[in-house]
Design a protein around this motif. Structure first.
Motif, PDB file in Angstrom:
ATOM      1  N   TYR A 196      13.128 -42.281  11.393  1.00 41.33           N
ATOM      2  CA  TYR A 196      14.087 -42.639  10.353  1.00 41.33           C
ATOM      3  C   TYR A 196      13.601 -42.189   8.978  1.00 41.33           C
ATOM      4  O   TYR A 196      14.340 -41.553   8.219  1.00 41.33           O
ATOM      5  CB  TYR A 196      14.311 -44.152  10.377  1.00 41.33           C
ATOM      6  CG  TYR A 196      15.290 -44.657   9.343  1.00 41.33           C
ATOM      7  CD1 TYR A 196      16.657 -44.514   9.517  1.00 41.33           C
ATOM      8  CD2 TYR A 196      14.845 -45.284   8.181  1.00 41.33           C
ATOM      9  CE1 TYR A 196      17.549 -44.983   8.566  1.00 41.33           C
ATOM     10  CE2 TYR A 196      15.727 -45.755   7.234  1.00 41.33           C
ATOM     11  CZ  TYR A 196      17.077 -45.596   7.438  1.00 41.33           C
ATOM     12  OH  TYR A 196      17.959 -46.050   6.484  1.00 41.33           O
ATOM     13  N   PRO A 237      22.809 -46.740   1.506  1.00 42.20           N
ATOM     14  CA  PRO A 237      24.032 -46.432   2.244  1.00 42.20           C
ATOM     15  C   PRO A 237      25.283 -46.800   1.463  1.00 42.20           C
ATOM     16  O   PRO A 237      25.406 -47.919   0.954  1.00 42.20           O
ATOM     17  CB  PRO A 237      23.904 -47.290   3.515  1.00 42.20           C
ATOM     18  CG  PRO A 237      22.456 -47.574   3.642  1.00 42.20           C
ATOM     19  CD  PRO A 237      21.922 -47.643   2.247  1.00 42.20           C
ATOM     20  N   GLN A 290      20.937 -47.021  15.721  1.00 40.92           N
ATOM     21  CA  GLN A 290      22.120 -46.758  14.915  1.00 40.92           C
ATOM     22  C   GLN A 290      22.755 -48.083  14.520  1.00 40.92           C
ATOM     23  O   GLN A 290      23.105 -48.894  15.375  1.00 40.92           O
ATOM     24  CB  GLN A 290      23.120 -45.898  15.698  1.00 40.92           C
ATOM     25  CG  GLN A 290      22.577 -44.530  16.113  1.00 40.92           C
ATOM     26  CD  GLN A 290      22.324 -43.618  14.918  1.00 40.92           C
ATOM     27  OE1 GLN A 290      22.916 -43.805  13.860  1.00 40.92           O
ATOM     28  NE2 GLN A 290      21.453 -42.651  15.088  1.00 40.92           N
ATOM     29  N   ILE A 291      22.924 -48.309  13.217  1.00 40.92           N
ATOM     30  CA  ILE A 291      23.521 -49.529  12.690  1.00 40.92           C
ATOM     31  C   ILE A 291      24.932 -49.194  12.212  1.00 40.92           C
ATOM     32  O   ILE A 291      25.137 -48.176  11.535  1.00 40.92           O
ATOM     33  CB  ILE A 291      22.692 -50.105  11.531  1.00 40.92           C
ATOM     34  CG1 ILE A 291      21.220 -50.256  11.942  1.00 40.92           C
ATOM     35  CG2 ILE A 291      23.248 -51.445  11.084  1.00 40.92           C
ATOM     36  CD1 ILE A 291      20.981 -51.177  13.091  1.00 40.92           C
ATOM     37  N   ASN A 292      25.906 -50.041  12.554  1.00 40.40           N
ATOM     38  CA  ASN A 292      27.286 -49.741  12.157  1.00 40.40           C
ATOM     39  C   ASN A 292      27.479 -49.923  10.659  1.00 40.40           C
ATOM     40  O   ASN A 292      26.678 -50.572   9.978  1.00 40.40           O
ATOM     41  CB  ASN A 292      28.283 -50.587  12.967  1.00 40.40           C
ATOM     42  CG  ASN A 292      28.186 -52.071  12.650  1.00 40.40           C
ATOM     43  OD1 ASN A 292      28.460 -52.505  11.544  1.00 40.40           O
ATOM     44  ND2 ASN A 292      27.782 -52.858  13.644  1.00 40.40           N
ATOM     45  N   ALA A 293      28.568 -49.344  10.149  1.00 37.95           N
ATOM     46  CA  ALA A 293      28.804 -49.287   8.705  1.00 37.95           C
ATOM     47  C   ALA A 293      28.977 -50.670   8.089  1.00 37.95           C
ATOM     48  O   ALA A 293      28.481 -50.942   6.987  1.00 37.95           O
ATOM     49  CB  ALA A 293      30.029 -48.422   8.411  1.00 37.95           C
ATOM     50  N   SER A 296      25.647 -52.323   7.771  1.00 38.03           N
ATOM     51  CA  SER A 296      24.834 -51.621   6.776  1.00 38.03           C
ATOM     52  C   SER A 296      25.184 -52.065   5.359  1.00 38.03           C
ATOM     53  O   SER A 296      24.303 -52.366   4.546  1.00 38.03           O
ATOM     54  CB  SER A 296      25.031 -50.107   6.917  1.00 38.03           C
ATOM     55  OG  SER A 296      24.597 -49.654   8.172  1.00 38.03           O
ATOM     56  N   VAL A 300      22.697 -54.275   2.961  1.00 34.24           N
ATOM     57  CA  VAL A 300      22.253 -53.717   1.681  1.00 34.24           C
ATOM     58  C   VAL A 300      22.564 -54.679   0.532  1.00 34.24           C
ATOM     59  O   VAL A 300      21.731 -54.905  -0.354  1.00 34.24           O
ATOM     60  CB  VAL A 300      22.911 -52.342   1.442  1.00 34.24           C
ATOM     61  CG1 VAL A 300      22.697 -51.891  -0.002  1.00 34.24           C
ATOM     62  CG2 VAL A 300      22.333 -51.306   2.390  1.00 34.24           C
ATOM     63  N   SER A 315      16.315 -52.899   3.381  1.00 34.32           N
ATOM     64  CA  SER A 315      17.236 -53.626   4.259  1.00 34.32           C
ATOM     65  C   SER A 315      17.525 -52.884   5.561  1.00 34.32           C
ATOM     66  O   SER A 315      17.537 -53.491   6.635  1.00 34.32           O
ATOM     67  CB  SER A 315      18.543 -53.904   3.505  1.00 34.32           C
ATOM     68  OG  SER A 315      19.117 -52.692   3.037  1.00 34.32           O
ATOM     69  N   ILE A 316      17.754 -51.559   5.489  1.00 39.89           N
ATOM     70  CA  ILE A 316      18.114 -50.814   6.696  1.00 39.89           C
ATOM     71  C   ILE A 316      16.946 -50.737   7.689  1.00 39.89           C
ATOM     72  O   ILE A 316      17.143 -51.010   8.889  1.00 39.89           O
ATOM     73  CB  ILE A 316      18.630 -49.410   6.325  1.00 39.89           C
ATOM     74  CG1 ILE A 316      19.913 -49.526   5.494  1.00 39.89           C
ATOM     75  CG2 ILE A 316      18.908 -48.598   7.580  1.00 39.89           C
ATOM     76  CD1 ILE A 316      21.050 -50.230   6.180  1.00 39.89           C
ATOM     77  N   ASP A 341      26.456 -49.382  16.627  1.00 42.91           N
ATOM     78  CA  ASP A 341      27.698 -48.680  16.304  1.00 42.91           C
ATOM     79  C   ASP A 341      28.459 -48.224  17.546  1.00 42.91           C
ATOM     80  O   ASP A 341      29.380 -47.404  17.442  1.00 42.91           O
ATOM     81  CB  ASP A 341      27.409 -47.459  15.419  1.00 42.91           C
ATOM     82  CG  ASP A 341      26.529 -46.442  16.110  1.00 42.91           C
ATOM     83  OD1 ASP A 341      25.965 -46.752  17.172  1.00 42.91           O
ATOM     84  OD2 ASP A 341      26.389 -45.322  15.574  1.00 42.91           O
TER      85      ASP A 341
END
Length: 363
Positions: A196, A237, A290-293, A296, A300, A315-316, A341
């Motif tokens: 990442y 993000p 993978q984190i969904n929007a 995210s 944040v 945070s991510i 996600d």
């Protein structure tokens, strides 16, 4: 048999635990923020240190790895400082243009919404005081410059030095039957964070080049500085991307007449964001988590409320580690799916109804 507590007991207990955790994170931010950054840096530098340990002593390998990282950060700081020096070349002209623009906006607000000039000045002063408080909390909350110059390097060195001790503790604190699961979580967490962070650094460099080239072609002053700052803000993000577009638009407004340049900047940045989100991120960042929007954005904002600007950057990776843990624990797998996600085509209610309606087949 394992005793199950009713929901009205479990729910308040969970909420109380969350409140205590958030309170402790807020109170201990001066210690935890540098420690969190140091942990990420230590994980990032670990592969280089392991390679160097085959040739030199462990302490020397760690010091060489940290020296390379310090030189890279110093080079970036020198580059940005040299660009900032050019920023003040036309500061007087920008001040005059900003004053004219502010007068036009004040007249428009007064004519359109009936807000007087004095009221507007009061609102601007209140917003400025609030911004100063937030900036002051961010700079002084984490022990200011001391945390950057002293605490983070010291934490990083010690984490890398006592890496084996920390890993052994994590293995021994759990029962033997969970040793394999703990090892999988640690290995996957390390790989996910490394891929990442490295992917983000490469993506940030490419976005910085694209931003700077676009602004240079459009003739925006301080194009390289604004392009690099926009790429760094892009690490946040969704929220950072909006601020990254606002900076060159503001600069073009202060240094050029008309609105053609501003529209071209928005169009160029929109194209860059499309390339970034659909080509660079899937192929370069290549994070295993993978984190969904929705999660995210919420995470944040929560990070910003808890730890300020450092919390937004942390945070991510933090939620990515949580997802790895959730996916490995049977009772927490639904939470891991919520953070991810992968969107299911059918929800569980529909699946259950379909199963009830389908005829039972006999063997």
């Amino acid at each position: 048999m394992k005793k199950e507590f009713p929901f009205y007991i479990k729910a308040p207990a969970v909420l109380l635990g969350i409140l205590i955790t958030v309170f402790m994170l807020s109170v201990l931010r001066d210690i935890l923020v540098p420690l969190a950054f140091a942990t990420l840096i230590a994980i990032l530098l670990n592969p280089l240190s392991v390679r160097l340990e085959k040739r030199v002593h462990k302490i020397i390998a760690i010091m060489i790895s940290m020296l390379i990282a310090v030189l890279a950060v110093a080079g970036l700081a020198y580059f940005l400082s040299s660009q900032i020096a050019h920023f003040f070349d036309n500061v007087d002209a920008m001040k005059q243009k900003f004053s004219e623009l502010l007068t036009i906006i004040q007249k428009w607000l007064e004519q359109t919404f009936g807000i007087g000039t004095r009221k507007q000045t009061e609102m601007i002063n209140e917003a400025a005081n609030g911004s100063k408080a937030v900036i002051g909390q961010t700079l002084s909350g984490a022990l200011g410059i001391l945390s950057v110059i002293f605490l983070i390097p010291v934490y990083t060195f010690l984490i890398m030095l006592y890496k084996t001790l920390i890993l052994n503790f994590l293995y021994e604190v759990f029962s033997e039957e969970n040793t394999k699961k703990v090892g999988e979580i640690i290995a996957e967490t390390k790989a996910a964070i490394q891929s990442y962070i490295v992917g983000l650094l490469i993506e940030t460099g490419i976005v910085a080049v694209m931003n700077s080239c676009a602004l240079l072609v459009l003739g925006v002053q301080n194009a390289i500085l604004i392009g690099v700052i926009g790429a760094i803000l892009n690490l946040l993000p969704y929220i950072g991307g909006i601020i990254a577009i606002a900076l060159p638009v503001l600069m073009a407004t202060l240094t050029t007449d008309g609105f053609t340049t501003q529209l071209l900047i928005i169009a160029s940045y929109a194209l860059i964001q499309f390339i970034d989100n659909n080509i660079l991120v899937p192929r370069i960042v290549s994070s295993k988590v993978q984190i969904n929007a929705l999660i995210s954005i919420v995470v944040v904002l929560l990070g910003a409320a808890l730890w300020g600007v450092p919390g937004m950057f942390l945070s991510i990776p933090f939620i990515a580690v949580l997802k790895i843990v959730f996916d490995r624990i049977e009772g927490l797998k639904p939470w891991g799916k919520l953070l991810g996600d992968n969107i299911p085509t059918e929800h569980m209610g529909q699946l259950k109804r379909l199963r009830r309606k389908s005829p039972k087949t006999s063997a």
